[in-house]
Design a protein around this motif. Structure first.
Motif, PDB file in Angstrom:
ATOM      1  N   THR A 190      10.630 -24.589  95.541  1.00 33.89           N
ATOM      2  CA  THR A 190      11.227 -23.198  95.178  1.00 33.89           C
ATOM      3  C   THR A 190      10.284 -21.743  96.355  1.00 33.89           C
ATOM      4  N   PHE A 191      11.084 -21.017  96.411  1.00 35.23           N
ATOM      5  CA  PHE A 191      10.897 -19.703  96.840  1.00 35.23           C
ATOM      6  C   PHE A 191      11.172 -18.088  96.399  1.00 35.23           C
ATOM      7  N   ILE A 192       9.518 -17.867  96.060  1.00 33.55           N
ATOM      8  CA  ILE A 192      10.759 -16.621  94.792  1.00 33.55           C
ATOM      9  C   ILE A 192       8.774 -15.749  95.914  1.00 33.55           C
ATOM     10  N   ASN A 193      10.516 -14.235  95.625  1.00 37.40           N
ATOM     11  CA  ASN A 193      10.589 -13.263  96.157  1.00 37.40           C
ATOM     12  C   ASN A 193       9.757 -12.809  94.943  1.00 37.40           C
ATOM     13  N   PRO A 196      -4.279  -7.271  91.515  1.00 38.96           N
ATOM     14  CA  PRO A 196      -4.156  -8.673  89.931  1.00 38.96           C
ATOM     15  C   PRO A 196      -3.010  -9.813  89.972  1.00 38.96           C
ATOM     16  N   TYR A 197      -2.000  -9.144  90.919  1.00 42.82           N
ATOM     17  CA  TYR A 197      -1.637 -10.123  91.680  1.00 42.82           C
ATOM     18  C   TYR A 197      -2.080 -10.923  92.799  1.00 42.82           C
ATOM     19  N   LEU A 198      -2.967 -10.707  93.166  1.00 35.51           N
ATOM     20  CA  LEU A 198      -3.381 -11.391  94.552  1.00 35.51           C
ATOM     21  C   LEU A 198      -4.464 -12.879  93.829  1.00 35.51           C
ATOM     22  N   SER A 199      -4.789 -11.689  92.642  1.00 36.49           N
ATOM     23  CA  SER A 199      -6.411 -12.809  91.892  1.00 36.49           C
ATOM     24  C   SER A 199      -5.382 -13.697  91.653  1.00 36.49           C
ATOM     25  N   PHE A 200      -4.749 -13.613  90.870  1.00 38.55           N
ATOM     26  CA  PHE A 200      -3.398 -14.554  90.159  1.00 38.55           C
ATOM     27  C   PHE A 200      -2.627 -15.881  91.111  1.00 38.55           C
ATOM     28  N   ILE A 201      -2.568 -15.521  92.176  1.00 40.90           N
ATOM     29  CA  ILE A 201      -2.361 -16.505  93.008  1.00 40.90           C
ATOM     30  C   ILE A 201      -3.112 -17.166  93.283  1.00 40.90           C
ATOM     31  N   ASN A 236       2.346 -21.416 100.156  1.00 40.41           N
ATOM     32  CA  ASN A 236       1.894 -20.372 101.023  1.00 40.41           C
ATOM     33  C   ASN A 236       2.483 -18.948 100.152  1.00 40.41           C
ATOM     34  N   ASN A 237       1.775 -17.681 100.922  1.00 44.20           N
ATOM     35  CA  ASN A 237       2.125 -16.348 100.034  1.00 44.20           C
ATOM     36  C   ASN A 237       1.939 -15.280 101.508  1.00 44.20           C
ATOM     37  N   TYR A 238       3.298 -15.139 101.713  1.00 41.22           N
ATOM     38  CA  TYR A 238       3.325 -14.531 102.433  1.00 41.22           C
ATOM     39  C   TYR A 238       3.557 -13.099 102.348  1.00 41.22           C
ATOM     40  N   LYS A 239       2.545 -12.379 103.089  1.00 38.28           N
ATOM     41  CA  LYS A 239       3.147 -10.258 102.497  1.00 38.28           C
ATOM     42  C   LYS A 239       4.460 -10.958 103.877  1.00 38.28           C
ATOM     43  N   ILE A 240       5.351  -9.755 103.445  1.00 35.47           N
ATOM     44  CA  ILE A 240       6.375  -8.927 104.230  1.00 35.47           C
ATOM     45  C   ILE A 240       6.715  -8.258 104.409  1.00 35.47           C
ATOM     46  N   SER A 241       7.426  -7.863 105.301  1.00 30.76           N
ATOM     47  CA  SER A 241       8.499  -6.769 104.994  1.00 30.76           C
ATOM     48  C   SER A 241       9.557  -6.567 104.061  1.00 30.76           C
ATOM     49  N   TYR A 288       5.997  -9.851  98.586  1.00 36.58           N
ATOM     50  CA  TYR A 288       5.268 -11.611  98.983  1.00 36.58           C
ATOM     51  C   TYR A 288       6.491 -11.915  99.326  1.00 36.58           C
ATOM     52  N   LEU A 289       6.544 -13.344  99.462  1.00 36.94           N
ATOM     53  CA  LEU A 289       7.103 -14.376 100.065  1.00 36.94           C
ATOM     54  C   LEU A 289       6.500 -15.522  98.886  1.00 36.94           C
ATOM     55  N   LEU A 290       6.692 -15.514  98.013  1.00 33.73           N
ATOM     56  CA  LEU A 290       5.934 -17.053  97.848  1.00 33.73           C
ATOM     57  C   LEU A 290       6.571 -18.317  98.278  1.00 33.73           C
ATOM     58  N   GLU A 291       5.851 -19.452  98.416  1.00 35.69           N
ATOM     59  CA  GLU A 291       6.436 -20.903  98.794  1.00 35.69           C
ATOM     60  C   GLU A 291       5.507 -22.674  98.482  1.00 35.69           C
ATOM     61  N   CYS A 292       6.469 -22.616  97.204  1.00 33.85           N
ATOM     62  CA  CYS A 292       5.365 -23.324  96.554  1.00 33.85           C
ATOM     63  C   CYS A 292       6.519 -25.073  95.880  1.00 33.85           C
ATOM     64  N   ARG A 293       5.549 -25.521  95.028  1.00 27.81           N
ATOM     65  CA  ARG A 293       6.122 -26.376  94.654  1.00 27.81           C
ATOM     66  C   ARG A 293       5.610 -27.000  92.893  1.00 27.81           C
TER      67      ARG A 293
END
Length: 135
Positions: free
Chosen positions: A65-68, A78-83, A92-97, A102-107
Motif C-alpha cells: 500500500t501507499f498511504i497519504n 505523536p504520528y512519528l512516534s506511532f510510525i 518507507n515514511n517519506y516527508k513530502i510536499s 507524508y507518504l507511507l509505503e507499507c506491506r
C-alpha cells in the motif's frame, strides 16, 4: 567521480554480490583496481551501503500500500512516534510536499492487519489509502 565510477555504481546497483573480478571485467579494470575504486566510493560516502531485494509475498506480506498522511497543524510528533513502532509494516515514511504531509509505503500480511493498522493510524492522522494491484 568519472565514467568508470558511474559504471561501477550501475553494476553494483543491479548486483551488489558481484565479485571484484567480474566487476573489473565489466568496467575494464583489474580486480584490485575495481576493489580500490569501490573502497574509495565507500570512503567518500557515495556508496552508503548494500541491500537485498526480498520477495515480500514469500515472506508472508501479500498487500502493498501507499498511504497519504494528512496532519492538521504542526504537531507531528505523536504520528512519528506511532510510525516508529510500526516498523514491521512500514517500508518507507517519506516527508513530502503537496496536499499531504507524508507518504507511507507499507506491506501487510492480510486485510485484517491493514485494517487494524488504519484504525490505530486514524488516532494520529487522516489518510488516503492506495493498494498496489500490480508492479
Amino acid at each position: 567521480m568519472d565514467q568508470t565510477d558511474k559504471k561501477i555504481i550501475e553494476e553494483l546497483s543491479s548486483n551488489s554480490r558481484i565479485t571484484m573480478k567480474e566487476l573489473g571485467e565489466r568496467v575494464h579494470l583489474t580486480a584490485p583496481a575495481a576493489s580500490a575504486r569501490v573502497q574509495k566510493l565507500e570512503e567518500n560516502g557515495v556508496i552508503e551501503g548494500y541491500s537485498i531485494k526480498a520477495n515480500q509475498a514469500k515472506l508472508g506480506c501479500f498487500m502493498f500500500t501507499f498511504i497519504n498522511i494528512y496532519i492538521e497543524g504542526t504537531h507531528h510528533l505523536p504520528y512519528l512516534s506511532f510510525i516508529q513502532k510500526q516498523e514491521k509494516y512500514i517500508i518507507n515514511n517519506y516527508k513530502i510536499s503537496g496536499d499531504s504531509c507524508y507518504l507511507l509505503e507499507c506491506r501487510f500480511p492480510s486485510n485484517e492487519a491493514l485494517n487494524q493498522f488504519l484504525l490505530e493510524l486514524n488516532k494520529y492522522a487522516n489518510y488516503k489509502l492506495s493498494i498496489v494491484i500490480n508492479k
